[in-house]
Design a protein around this motif. Sequence first.
Motif, PDB file in Angstrom:
ATOM      1  N   ASN A   1       0.827  -1.204   0.000  1.00  0.00           N
ATOM      2  CA  ASN A   1       0.000   0.000   0.000  1.00  0.00           C
ATOM      3  C   ASN A   1       0.860   1.252   0.000  1.00  0.00           C
ATOM      4  O   ASN A   1       0.567   2.215  -0.723  1.00  0.00           O
ATOM      5  CB  ASN A   1      -0.936   0.002   1.212  1.00  0.00           C
ATOM      6  N   MET A   2       1.933   1.243   0.797  1.00  0.00           N
ATOM      7  CA  MET A   2       2.801   2.415   0.836  1.00  0.00           C
ATOM      8  C   MET A   2       3.510   2.617  -0.504  1.00  0.00           C
ATOM      9  O   MET A   2       3.606   3.744  -1.011  1.00  0.00           O
ATOM     10  CB  MET A   2       3.823   2.277   1.965  1.00  0.00           C
ATOM     11  N   LEU A   3       4.016   1.537  -1.095  1.00  0.00           N
ATOM     12  CA  LEU A   3       4.666   1.665  -2.401  1.00  0.00           C
ATOM     13  C   LEU A   3       3.673   2.137  -3.459  1.00  0.00           C
ATOM     14  O   LEU A   3       4.024   2.922  -4.344  1.00  0.00           O
ATOM     15  CB  LEU A   3       5.292   0.328  -2.812  1.00  0.00           C
ATOM     16  N   ALA A   4       2.429   1.662  -3.376  1.00  0.00           N
ATOM     17  CA  ALA A   4       1.412   2.107  -4.323  1.00  0.00           C
ATOM     18  C   ALA A   4       1.115   3.594  -4.136  1.00  0.00           C
ATOM     19  O   ALA A   4       0.937   4.335  -5.120  1.00  0.00           O
ATOM     20  CB  ALA A   4       0.140   1.289  -4.151  1.00  0.00           C
ATOM     21  N   LEU A   5       1.059   4.057  -2.883  1.00  0.00           N
ATOM     22  CA  LEU A   5       0.833   5.484  -2.624  1.00  0.00           C
ATOM     23  C   LEU A   5       1.961   6.330  -3.197  1.00  0.00           C
ATOM     24  O   LEU A   5       1.724   7.381  -3.816  1.00  0.00           O
ATOM     25  CB  LEU A   5       0.707   5.727  -1.121  1.00  0.00           C
ATOM     26  N   ILE A   6       3.197   5.870  -3.012  1.00  0.00           N
ATOM     27  CA  ILE A   6       4.349   6.618  -3.530  1.00  0.00           C
ATOM     28  C   ILE A   6       4.319   6.669  -5.051  1.00  0.00           C
ATOM     29  O   ILE A   6       4.393   7.752  -5.663  1.00  0.00           O
ATOM     30  CB  ILE A   6       5.660   5.980  -3.033  1.00  0.00           C
ATOM     31  N   GLU A   7       4.194   5.485  -5.670  1.00  0.00           N
ATOM     32  CA  GLU A   7       4.240   5.428  -7.131  1.00  0.00           C
ATOM     33  C   GLU A   7       3.019   6.089  -7.758  1.00  0.00           C
ATOM     34  O   GLU A   7       3.111   6.693  -8.826  1.00  0.00           O
ATOM     35  CB  GLU A   7       4.353   3.974  -7.592  1.00  0.00           C
ATOM     36  N   GLY A   8       1.865   5.975  -7.102  1.00  0.00           N
ATOM     37  CA  GLY A   8       0.664   6.629  -7.622  1.00  0.00           C
ATOM     38  C   GLY A   8       0.805   8.144  -7.613  1.00  0.00           C
ATOM     39  O   GLY A   8       0.416   8.817  -8.582  1.00  0.00           O
ATOM     40  N   TRP A   9       1.354   8.684  -6.524  1.00  0.00           N
ATOM     41  CA  TRP A   9       1.576  10.136  -6.458  1.00  0.00           C
ATOM     42  C   TRP A   9       2.576  10.570  -7.525  1.00  0.00           C
ATOM     43  O   TRP A   9       2.360  11.584  -8.213  1.00  0.00           O
ATOM     44  CB  TRP A   9       2.089  10.508  -5.057  1.00  0.00           C
ATOM     45  N   VAL A  10       3.659   9.820  -7.674  1.00  0.00           N
ATOM     46  CA  VAL A  10       4.661  10.150  -8.695  1.00  0.00           C
ATOM     47  C   VAL A  10       4.031  10.109 -10.081  1.00  0.00           C
ATOM     48  O   VAL A  10       4.289  10.988 -10.919  1.00  0.00           O
ATOM     49  CB  VAL A  10       5.862   9.177  -8.608  1.00  0.00           C
ATOM     50  N   ASP A  11       3.204   9.123 -10.360  1.00  0.00           N
ATOM     51  CA  ASP A  11       2.540   9.035 -11.669  1.00  0.00           C
ATOM     52  C   ASP A  11       1.721  10.285 -11.960  1.00  0.00           C
ATOM     53  O   ASP A  11       1.789  10.855 -13.061  1.00  0.00           O
ATOM     54  CB  ASP A  11       1.624   7.807 -11.703  1.00  0.00           C
ATOM     55  N   VAL A  12       0.921  10.714 -10.976  1.00  0.00           N
ATOM     56  CA  VAL A  12       0.025  11.864 -11.180  1.00  0.00           C
ATOM     57  C   VAL A  12       0.828  13.143 -11.376  1.00  0.00           C
ATOM     58  O   VAL A  12       0.576  13.927 -12.306  1.00  0.00           O
ATOM     59  CB  VAL A  12      -0.941  11.989  -9.990  1.00  0.00           C
TER      60      VAL A  12
END
Length: 461
Positions: free
Chosen positions: A313-324
């Motif tokens: 979940n934390m890695l998804a939050l990081i990568e999701g924010w970077v994507d946006v």
Amino acid sequence: MSDNTPDDDFQEMLRRMLGGDQNAFGEAGIDPEQLRNMGVDPAQLQQMMAAFQQAMSTSNGEIPWDSARTGALHVANQDSLAITSGQRNDLAGAFQLADLWLSEATNLDPTGQLPIVLTRGEWVEQTLPVWQETAEPVAESVADALTDALEQQTPEEMRQAISGASRMIRQVGGSLFAAQLGQVVGKLSKEVVSGGDVGIPVLPPGVAAILPQNFDDLGEGLEIPHEELALYFAARELAHARLFKHAKWLRLHVMSQVTDFARGIHIDTDVLDDLAGRFDPSDPQELQEALGSGALLPKQTEAQKHALDRLENMLALIEGWVDVVAADAAARIPSLDRIAEATRRRRAVGGPAQDALGMLVGLQLRPRRLREAAAMWRAIGDAVGRDVRDGLWDYPDLVPTAEDIDNPQGLIARLEASARGEEAPRDEMDEALAQLFAEAEAEEPGDDAGEAPSGDEPDRS
């Protein structure tokens, strides 16, 4: 009659089997050409045997991580190309322009550090301490379990005599694991494109980096202009660097979750007991295959599954924010949609080295909920603006939860209410807590009929 102890004889036997004699690779030994025909790199085998010989000479029980570094650099430097001045200039220009665009997409400040370009070998040198930290709990578990399994199969009356040999066996197991890790990290160096490419923070906070050789390999076949691809990856890498520079707690938080997960791994003793019963130090291939295939790693416990869920979940939050943020910064790029989709596919599929790392330490670095996390960040930014969105990284307790990824509207409602100065809407968790508090208050003793009479009341006896 020989004066040697059983321990001395055992050590001498291992030294001979592990290549201590000169003829181990000589005319009477294995033909290097035969090794190549079997798919074995003689140079890698020699390095492994050298590590074993070093283990025999020291036997201090420590994991010989130098062999991991040697093996990783050997793989990384194969077919490695020097960085040209043209590559440096092109990437420096892409980083400079992407940094300007990024300041329009996020309120997180620039890192103040110049981005760097790395060869594959330089990436190995700079990231190996993190891989060692990640793998060390598993390596220790493998080495300890191998020693325990062998000692349990030794008759009680002989255990003291071969105590020194047990230490050497432990170091052989550690050497095998370190050599395997070196191979995996070396292969990773041929797959990664940037510092933030593998999910976990392998470079110091604020450092942005690209590997030009791997970046050029990535662009082949995509039919996307090189300069557009460079701008997008520069924006992604700088967003990653800005986030970890701003949220100073984040790197420690992620790495703590990684090591907590790794420390929870315990080797499958049934598999190891069976393997130890026929273990031949002169032919460690079976143990090496067991390490590389993940056969020694048991099914995850419930605690481990929860730890892995939190990490993913934390890695998804990081990568999701970077994507946006990277997509907003690179909105001027004509091929943005194609580049972003190709990047998502590449990350979802991963590479052989990432799969090998998962087999070795039980950790997959591809967050499953990346699209959902990116959609959440997009919805938050659209609803309350980038100031509030990026402010959620200020402290660990502000970061969205897995429930927020599932239900962004609940988090958005709370953020909007907070911005208006109102009390945040109550969600199911708030209601559950309120119910618990109400029940606790109701159970507290009060002035009711069931109370014992006080000392001031008249005696009715």
